[in-house]
Design a protein around this motif. Structure first.
Motif, PDB file in Angstrom:
ATOM      1  N   ARG A 243      -7.116   1.069  12.874  1.00 25.53           N
ATOM      2  CA  ARG A 243      -8.198   1.376  12.726  1.00 25.53           C
ATOM      3  C   ARG A 243      -8.249   2.945  11.776  1.00 25.53           C
ATOM      4  O   ARG A 243      -9.100   3.318  10.900  1.00 25.53           O
ATOM      5  N   ALA A 244      -7.435   3.782  12.175  1.00 24.43           N
ATOM      6  CA  ALA A 244      -7.651   4.995  11.699  1.00 24.43           C
ATOM      7  C   ALA A 244      -6.650   5.231  10.394  1.00 24.43           C
ATOM      8  O   ALA A 244      -6.896   6.017   9.615  1.00 24.43           O
ATOM      9  N   ASN A 245      -6.071   3.926   9.958  1.00 29.60           N
ATOM     10  CA  ASN A 245      -5.434   4.339   8.723  1.00 29.60           C
ATOM     11  C   ASN A 245      -6.089   4.075   7.510  1.00 29.60           C
ATOM     12  O   ASN A 245      -6.941   3.142   7.345  1.00 29.60           O
ATOM     13  N   GLY A 246      -6.111   5.175   6.337  1.00 30.96           N
ATOM     14  CA  GLY A 246      -6.610   4.973   5.212  1.00 30.96           C
ATOM     15  C   GLY A 246      -8.075   4.591   5.048  1.00 30.96           C
ATOM     16  O   GLY A 246      -9.035   5.044   5.849  1.00 30.96           O
ATOM     17  N   ASP A 247      -8.411   3.732   4.321  1.00 31.53           N
ATOM     18  CA  ASP A 247      -9.826   3.438   3.992  1.00 31.53           C
ATOM     19  C   ASP A 247     -10.049   1.952   4.086  1.00 31.53           C
ATOM     20  O   ASP A 247      -8.966   1.422   4.357  1.00 31.53           O
ATOM     21  N   PRO A 248     -10.890   1.404   3.861  1.00 32.67           N
ATOM     22  CA  PRO A 248     -11.174  -0.201   4.102  1.00 32.67           C
ATOM     23  C   PRO A 248     -10.261  -1.071   3.222  1.00 32.67           C
ATOM     24  O   PRO A 248      -9.678  -2.013   3.650  1.00 32.67           O
ATOM     25  N   GLN A 249     -10.085  -0.520   1.939  1.00 31.10           N
ATOM     26  CA  GLN A 249      -9.148  -1.257   1.049  1.00 31.10           C
ATOM     27  C   GLN A 249      -7.778  -1.619   1.502  1.00 31.10           C
ATOM     28  O   GLN A 249      -7.322  -2.352   1.649  1.00 31.10           O
ATOM     29  N   VAL A 250      -7.502   0.009   2.216  1.00 29.98           N
ATOM     30  CA  VAL A 250      -6.019  -0.083   2.787  1.00 29.98           C
ATOM     31  C   VAL A 250      -5.997  -0.845   3.784  1.00 29.98           C
ATOM     32  O   VAL A 250      -4.769  -1.553   4.042  1.00 29.98           O
ATOM     33  N   ARG A 251      -6.704  -0.674   4.958  1.00 30.90           N
ATOM     34  CA  ARG A 251      -6.645  -1.703   5.937  1.00 30.90           C
ATOM     35  C   ARG A 251      -6.856  -3.080   5.477  1.00 30.90           C
ATOM     36  O   ARG A 251      -6.123  -4.146   6.244  1.00 30.90           O
TER      37      ARG A 251
ATOM     38  N   LEU B 138       2.747  -9.645   8.854  1.00 29.08           N
ATOM     39  CA  LEU B 138       1.815  -9.513   7.723  1.00 29.08           C
ATOM     40  C   LEU B 138       0.365  -9.628   8.131  1.00 29.08           C
ATOM     41  O   LEU B 138      -0.734  -9.728   7.466  1.00 29.08           O
ATOM     42  N   THR B 139       0.128  -9.482   9.364  1.00 29.41           N
ATOM     43  CA  THR B 139      -1.179  -9.143  10.204  1.00 29.41           C
ATOM     44  C   THR B 139      -1.769  -7.862   9.457  1.00 29.41           C
ATOM     45  O   THR B 139      -1.200  -6.731   9.518  1.00 29.41           O
ATOM     46  N   THR B 140      -3.068  -7.891   8.771  1.00 26.12           N
ATOM     47  CA  THR B 140      -3.652  -6.820   8.121  1.00 26.12           C
ATOM     48  C   THR B 140      -3.988  -5.729   9.059  1.00 26.12           C
ATOM     49  O   THR B 140      -4.095  -6.102  10.372  1.00 26.12           O
ATOM     50  N   LEU B 141      -3.898  -4.402   8.806  1.00 24.90           N
ATOM     51  CA  LEU B 141      -4.455  -3.371   9.687  1.00 24.90           C
ATOM     52  C   LEU B 141      -5.740  -3.776  10.245  1.00 24.90           C
ATOM     53  O   LEU B 141      -6.382  -3.471  11.336  1.00 24.90           O
ATOM     54  N   ALA B 142      -6.532  -4.376   9.101  1.00 25.39           N
ATOM     55  CA  ALA B 142      -7.900  -4.636   9.321  1.00 25.39           C
ATOM     56  C   ALA B 142      -8.041  -5.606  10.657  1.00 25.39           C
ATOM     57  O   ALA B 142      -8.942  -5.470  11.767  1.00 25.39           O
TER      58      ALA B 142
ATOM     59  N   GLN C  73       0.938  -1.265   0.011  1.00 18.57           N
ATOM     60  CA  GLN C  73      -0.048  -0.291  -0.151  1.00 18.57           C
ATOM     61  C   GLN C  73       0.864   1.274  -0.127  1.00 18.57           C
ATOM     62  O   GLN C  73       0.299   2.387  -0.145  1.00 18.57           O
ATOM     63  N   SER C  74       2.124   1.154   0.329  1.00 21.64           N
ATOM     64  CA  SER C  74       2.805   2.235  -0.038  1.00 21.64           C
ATOM     65  C   SER C  74       3.868   1.985  -1.072  1.00 21.64           C
ATOM     66  O   SER C  74       4.209   3.115  -1.743  1.00 21.64           O
ATOM     67  N   LEU C  75       4.480   0.938  -1.168  1.00 21.91           N
ATOM     68  CA  LEU C  75       5.505   0.811  -2.255  1.00 21.91           C
ATOM     69  C   LEU C  75       4.758   0.885  -3.604  1.00 21.91           C
ATOM     70  O   LEU C  75       5.533   1.496  -4.474  1.00 21.91           O
ATOM     71  N   LEU C  76       3.829   0.108  -3.939  1.00 22.53           N
ATOM     72  CA  LEU C  76       3.325   0.096  -5.246  1.00 22.53           C
ATOM     73  C   LEU C  76       2.936   1.534  -5.708  1.00 22.53           C
ATOM     74  O   LEU C  76       3.403   1.737  -6.786  1.00 22.53           O
ATOM     75  N   PRO C  77       2.081   2.196  -5.097  1.00 22.80           N
ATOM     76  CA  PRO C  77       2.092   3.684  -5.396  1.00 22.80           C
ATOM     77  C   PRO C  77       3.204   4.565  -5.798  1.00 22.80           C
ATOM     78  O   PRO C  77       3.191   5.146  -6.610  1.00 22.80           O
ATOM     79  N   ASP C  78       4.240   4.371  -4.971  1.00 25.97           N
ATOM     80  CA  ASP C  78       5.319   4.941  -5.160  1.00 25.97           C
ATOM     81  C   ASP C  78       6.143   4.627  -6.302  1.00 25.97           C
ATOM     82  O   ASP C  78       6.641   5.348  -7.385  1.00 25.97           O
ATOM     83  N   LEU C  79       6.092   3.160  -6.709  1.00 26.58           N
ATOM     84  CA  LEU C  79       6.502   2.717  -7.837  1.00 26.58           C
ATOM     85  C   LEU C  79       5.819   3.244  -9.203  1.00 26.58           C
ATOM     86  O   LEU C  79       6.465   3.606 -10.200  1.00 26.58           O
TER      87      LEU C  79
END
Length: 276
Positions: free
Chosen positions: A100-108, A76-80, A34-40
């Motif tokens: 829970r405060a991070n991004g939106d549901p897809q990001v979490r 590798l535990t997801t934020l959700a 969620q951070s690396l791919l947008p930067d690439l």
């Protein structure tokens, strides 16, 4: 579309992942992406090799260590999953709230605890909560397993030849909280504050308004023994040097220092109520 060229590998185990990172300068770990791919995609980052660790066994989920004193959060535990885990909600609520405060549901749903901690240059939420909790980051590198305090990890970043494997968090019960003022476009924090009330006094960490996630020991010292009412907390923050807070788009150091104080007061009062 990603415009940079890179190779791709999916190691079968952690040792193979470390070997790939060690043997290929410019290799990067791919977890949630969620951070690396947008930067690439944007061309603001590059990689010679993506080492995909998403299927490595044993790096997901939260458990209690054998002595019961720590929670082990797999990298590798997801934020959700982190945000809704009953063990985390009960023993490290600041961590659950930050996830829970991070991004939106897809990001979490895709973003991982390890990736959120290691997202260099991005004001993510989890590092501040980890610092306030007194957590340590576990790493696997060419020399074997090692740990770094979360505060030191936030300052140094992830070693290029190591994989974040877990976050080890002291179990504290409900005496912790997290508050955030988010940028509406990015959901990154304009400012976020994480607190944990301990027998030795409060632990307080701030991100977004500061150059990196920071533990505010000066504020902690001024608030040791209480009270945690808003005016007392704001007075403690007013005594901090203004250069601690980095002005951003449309903000000043004075505004960010005040905002950090307000959010910290809310978090301390919430943690205090949870103890009652």
């Amino acid at each position: 579309m990603i415009l940079t060229d890179f190779d791709y590998a999916r190691p079968a185990g952690l040792d193979e992942a470390v070997a790939l990172l060690t043997g290929t300068p410019g290799a990067r770990v791919l977890a949630g992406g969620q951070s690396l791919l947008p930067d690439l995609r944007a061309g603001s980052d590059s990689a010679r090799l993506l080492v995909d660790i998403r299927r490595l066994a044993g790096l997901r989920g939260t458990t209690r260590t054998a002595d019961g004193r720590l929670l082990r959060v797999g990298a590798l535990t997801t934020l959700a999953d982190l945000a809704s885990d009953p063990l985390v909600l009960a023993e490290a609520p600041e961590l659950a709230a930050a996830a829970r405060a991070n991004g939106d549901p897809q990001v979490r749903n895709l973003g991982t605890a390890g990736g959120n901690l290691a997202a260099a240059g991005r004001p993510t939420d989890l590092p501040a909560a980890a610092i306030a909790a007194g957590a340590v980051v576990e790493l696997a590198g060419p020399g074997g397993r090692s740990t770094l305090p979360a505060e030191e990890f936030a300052a140094r970043g992830a070693p290029a030849d190591a994989v974040v494997t877990a976050l080890l968090v002291p179990a504290a019960g409900p005496a912790a909280a997290f508050e955030k003022s988010a940028d509406r476009a990015t959901r990154y924090p304009v400012c976020a504050a994480a607190v944990r009330i301990t027998p030795d006094g409060p632990r307080i960490a701030v991100t977004g308004a500061t150059p990196r996630p920071l533990r505010l020991r000066g504020v902690e010292d001024r608030l040791r023994g209480g009270p945690y009412d808003t005016e007392a907390v704001l007075a403690a923050f007013r005594a901090e040097p203004r250069e601690l807070f980095v002005p951003g788009r449309g903000t000043s150091a004075e505004y960010l220092g005040h905002l950090a104080g307000v959010l910290t007061a809310r978090a301390l009062q919430r943690a205090e109520r949870a103890l009652a």
